[in-house]
Design an enzyme around this catalytic site. Structure first.
Site, PDB file in Angstrom:
ATOM      1  N   ASP A  12       0.829  -1.209   0.000  1.00 42.07           N
ATOM      2  CA  ASP A  12       0.000   0.000   0.000  1.00 42.07           C
ATOM      3  C   ASP A  12       0.865   1.262   0.000  1.00 42.07           C
ATOM      4  OD1 ASP A  12      -2.402   1.361  -0.045  1.00 42.07           O
ATOM      5  OD2 ASP A  12      -2.731   1.227   2.110  1.00 42.07           O
ATOM      6  N   HIS A  29       2.796   3.501  -8.932  1.00 44.09           N
ATOM      7  CA  HIS A  29       2.536   2.097  -9.259  1.00 44.09           C
ATOM      8  C   HIS A  29       3.720   1.482 -10.015  1.00 44.09           C
ATOM      9  CE1 HIS A  29      -1.375   2.368  -7.580  1.00 44.09           C
ATOM     10  NE2 HIS A  29      -1.915   3.084  -8.551  1.00 44.09           N
ATOM     11  N   LEU A 123      10.813 -20.925  -3.946  1.00 44.46           N
ATOM     12  CA  LEU A 123      10.016 -19.821  -3.407  1.00 44.46           C
ATOM     13  C   LEU A 123       8.632 -19.919  -4.050  1.00 44.46           C
ATOM     14  CD1 LEU A 123       9.711 -17.080  -1.887  1.00 44.46           C
ATOM     15  CD2 LEU A 123      10.704 -15.949  -3.870  1.00 44.46           C
TER      16      LEU A 123
HETATM   17  C1  IPE Z   1      -5.593  -2.686  -0.421  1.00 42.26           C
HETATM   18  O1  IPE Z   1      -5.183  -1.375  -0.548  1.00 42.26           O
HETATM   19  C2  IPE Z   1      -5.505  -3.390  -1.720  1.00 42.26           C
HETATM   20  C3  IPE Z   1      -4.153  -3.505  -2.279  1.00 42.26           C
HETATM   21  C4  IPE Z   1      -3.050  -3.163  -1.701  1.00 42.26           C
HETATM   22  C5  IPE Z   1      -4.113  -4.081  -3.571  1.00 42.26           C
HETATM   23  P1  IPE Z   1      -6.209  -0.198  -0.821  1.00 42.26           P
HETATM   24  O2  IPE Z   1      -5.392   1.045  -0.847  1.00 42.26           O
HETATM   25  O3  IPE Z   1      -7.060  -0.480  -1.984  1.00 42.26           O
HETATM   26  O4  IPE Z   1      -7.119  -0.267   0.493  1.00 42.26           O
HETATM   27  P2  IPE Z   1      -8.033   0.833   1.179  1.00 42.26           P
HETATM   28  O5  IPE Z   1      -8.956   1.340   0.122  1.00 42.26           O
HETATM   29  O6  IPE Z   1      -7.118   1.910   1.663  1.00 42.26           O
HETATM   30  O7  IPE Z   1      -8.699   0.113   2.301  1.00 42.26           O
HETATM   31  C1  IPE Z   2      -1.340   0.254  -3.473  1.00 39.13           C
HETATM   32  O1  IPE Z   2      -1.165   1.627  -3.489  1.00 39.13           O
HETATM   33  C2  IPE Z   2      -1.516  -0.324  -4.854  1.00 39.13           C
HETATM   34  C3  IPE Z   2      -2.893  -0.683  -5.205  1.00 39.13           C
HETATM   35  C4  IPE Z   2      -3.927  -0.700  -4.395  1.00 39.13           C
HETATM   36  C5  IPE Z   2      -3.138  -1.071  -6.586  1.00 39.13           C
HETATM   37  P1  IPE Z   2      -2.391   2.634  -3.502  1.00 39.13           P
HETATM   38  O2  IPE Z   2      -2.744   2.888  -4.919  1.00 39.13           O
HETATM   39  O3  IPE Z   2      -3.483   2.151  -2.651  1.00 39.13           O
HETATM   40  O4  IPE Z   2      -1.747   3.940  -2.891  1.00 39.13           O
HETATM   41  P2  IPE Z   2      -2.402   4.921  -1.823  1.00 39.13           P
HETATM   42  O5  IPE Z   2      -2.839   4.062  -0.674  1.00 39.13           O
HETATM   43  O6  IPE Z   2      -3.538   5.590  -2.506  1.00 39.13           O
HETATM   44  O7  IPE Z   2      -1.303   5.837  -1.437  1.00 39.13           O
HETATM   45 MG    MG Z   3      -4.023   2.395  -0.716  1.00 39.72          MG
END
Ligand code: IPE
Ligand code: IPE
Ligand code: MG
Length: 235
Positions: A12, A29, A123
């Site tokens: 995240d 990303h 792995l």
């Molecule tokens: C959880 O992260 C999903 C992934 C890391 C793929 P999100 O960023 O989507 O989760 P919320 O919306 O903050 O709960």
């Molecule tokens: C995690 O990073 C990747 C995915 C959920 C695809 P985020 O895109 O959720 O990044 P934040 O949480 O908005 O910073």
């Molecule tokens: Mg996120």
């Protein structure tokens, strides 16, 4: 240092990391994806047997079309590159989640990668794509109900163990350590069944910055935990 057998990570913070640098979310990303490639090397070197990462949730379709399209493009590239990463790390790859929602070419890439890497077992990497734990449980229950209807499974044969065979993670041991980067203190619908006795580690470090030192910090914290599974501590 006792290295966990299975580490799960909620990747995240890519978007916020990029924004803090004055860059678009898509840049975060790209860097997050590069970090995923790199962390497999760390896992292999440290002797972790199973790595499960949450890369796209069933809820992530709610994001803008531009962001979702960018992520799909990234997955296409990653799934192809992953053939080489599998060779390098002798890594078996399995995708968790409902792949049927993806374009056919992405589904094909997943199938090719899973089949190709099936020969490795040093792995084991699980990538959760269009994954939601509630969706996984409902899909599993549906399959189980079909088997009961067909008569291949009797209601009295349903146990925790048989139920696990209907989950996307069938045959994969439960995670020992769950890491979530970037400060949020929630599961966001990740592995609700499988994390029943897992140790949790939350860090403010954003996923693109989560390097080997950060991983070692998480494992060191894990080593200080007293895992009891409902028992009492042996003095
Ligand atoms: C959880 O992260 C999903 C992934 C890391 C793929 P999100 O960023 O989507 O989760 P919320 O919306 O903050 O709960
Ligand atoms: C995690 O990073 C990747 C995915 C959920 C695809 P985020 O895109 O959720 O990044 P934040 O949480 O908005 O910073
Ligand atoms: Mg996120």
């Amino acid at each position: 240092m006792n290295v966990p057998n299975h580490i799960a990570i909620i990747l995240d913070g890519n978007g916020r990391w990029a924004k803090a640098k004055g860059m678009p979310r898509s840049y975060g990303h790209v860097k997050g994806c590069a970090n995923l490639e790199r962390i497999c090397d760390d896992m292999k070197e440290l002797g972790v047997k199973y790595l499960t990462v949450f890369a796209f949730s069933t809820e992530n379709w709610k994001r803008s079309k531009e962001e979702v399209d960018g992520l799909m493009k990234l997955f296409r590239g990653y799934l192809e590159k992953c053939l080489k990463i599998a060779d390098k790390n002798h890594m078996r790859v399995k995708v968790l989640g409902d792949a049927s929602a993806f374009d056919q070419d992405i589904q094909d890439r997943i199938k090719i990668l899973e089949e190709y890497s099936g020969k490795y077992n040093e792995l084991h990497m699980q990538i959760a794509l269009n994954y939601g734990s509630r969706d996984e449980i409902v899909r599993g229950v549906r399959k189980l109900a079909e088997d009961v209807e067909k008569g291949t499974l009797k209601p009295e044969e349903i146990s925790e163990h048989t139920f696990e065979n209907y989950l996307d993670t069938a045959g994969i041991p439960d995670p020992d350590l769950l890491i979530r980067t970037s400060g949020e203190l929630r599961l966001s619908n990740f592995l609700l069944w499988q994390l029943a006795y897992t140790e949790f580690y939350f860090t403010d470090v954003a996923w693109p910055d989560f390097d080997r030192d950060e991983l070692i910090k998480a494992i060191e914290q894990y080593n200080k935990r007293d895992r009891r599974y409902g028992g009492v501590k042996e003095e």
